[in-house]
Design a protein around this motif. Structure first.
Motif: not given
Length: 168
Positions: A16-17, A26, A19-24, A52-54
């Motif tokens: 989950i962590g 860090y 995925t958040i780093i990859d998508l949202v 912000n990756r988004i």
């Protein structure tokens, strides 16, 4: 044999962590003086920014955005710079081999804010948008510097084609 609940939580939490780093996004530490005075305003400070990756998933960047990207010179290194020009812009370079450059499609022109103390497009030319990994959205540390990072571009670094349009 029963697996402890802590181990189960770790095995669920890690994916989950990631995925958040990859998508949202860090938080990352900004080293060096190339983005002074916006980031690391004095030699004794180190800023941490939220990347912000988004904001860059669609490869849309704007003039004035501060972005994180893979260095075109060293793919093992990440750098953080300001977007000065986007595709189609005509840029008056500071020290590039050509005095004026038209930014090609799918590329941008990046520069550090601390002129003369930055490895940027003036050294390696236009940068592929595919190298951009995130947009710096805010300074999160130290607490005295908490702020949203504004998208701005110094008037002296505006693309030439924008300057011509503004005159007429």
């Amino acid at each position: 044999m029963k697996i402890p609940s802590f181990v189960k939580k770790v095995f669920v939490g890690i994916p989950i962590g990631i995925t958040i780093i990859d998508l949202v996004g860090y938080v990352a530490r900004v080293d060096g003086i190339s983005m002074q005075p916006v980031l690391n305003p004095d030699k004794n400070s180190t800023d941490y920014v939220f990347l912000n990756r988004i904001a860059v998933k669609s490869y849309e960047v704007n003039r004035g955005d501060i972005v994180s990207l893979v260095s075109p010179k060293d793919p093992t290194q990440k750098i953080i710079k300001r977007v000065v020009g986007i595709q189609g812009d005509i840029i008056a370079t500071l020290s590039y081999k050509e005095g004026v450059v038209r930014v090609p499609e799918g590329h941008c022109w990046i520069e550090g804010d601390h002129v003369g103390h930055s490895m940027d497009s003036n050294n390696f030319g236009p940068v592929s948008l595919g190298l951009i990994t995130a947009k710096a959205s805010c300074i999160v540390w130290p607490p005295s510097r908490w702020q949203i990072i504004e998208t701005s571009l110094p008037k002296s670094r505006r693309p030439l084609n924008l300057t011509v349009v503004e005159v007429f």
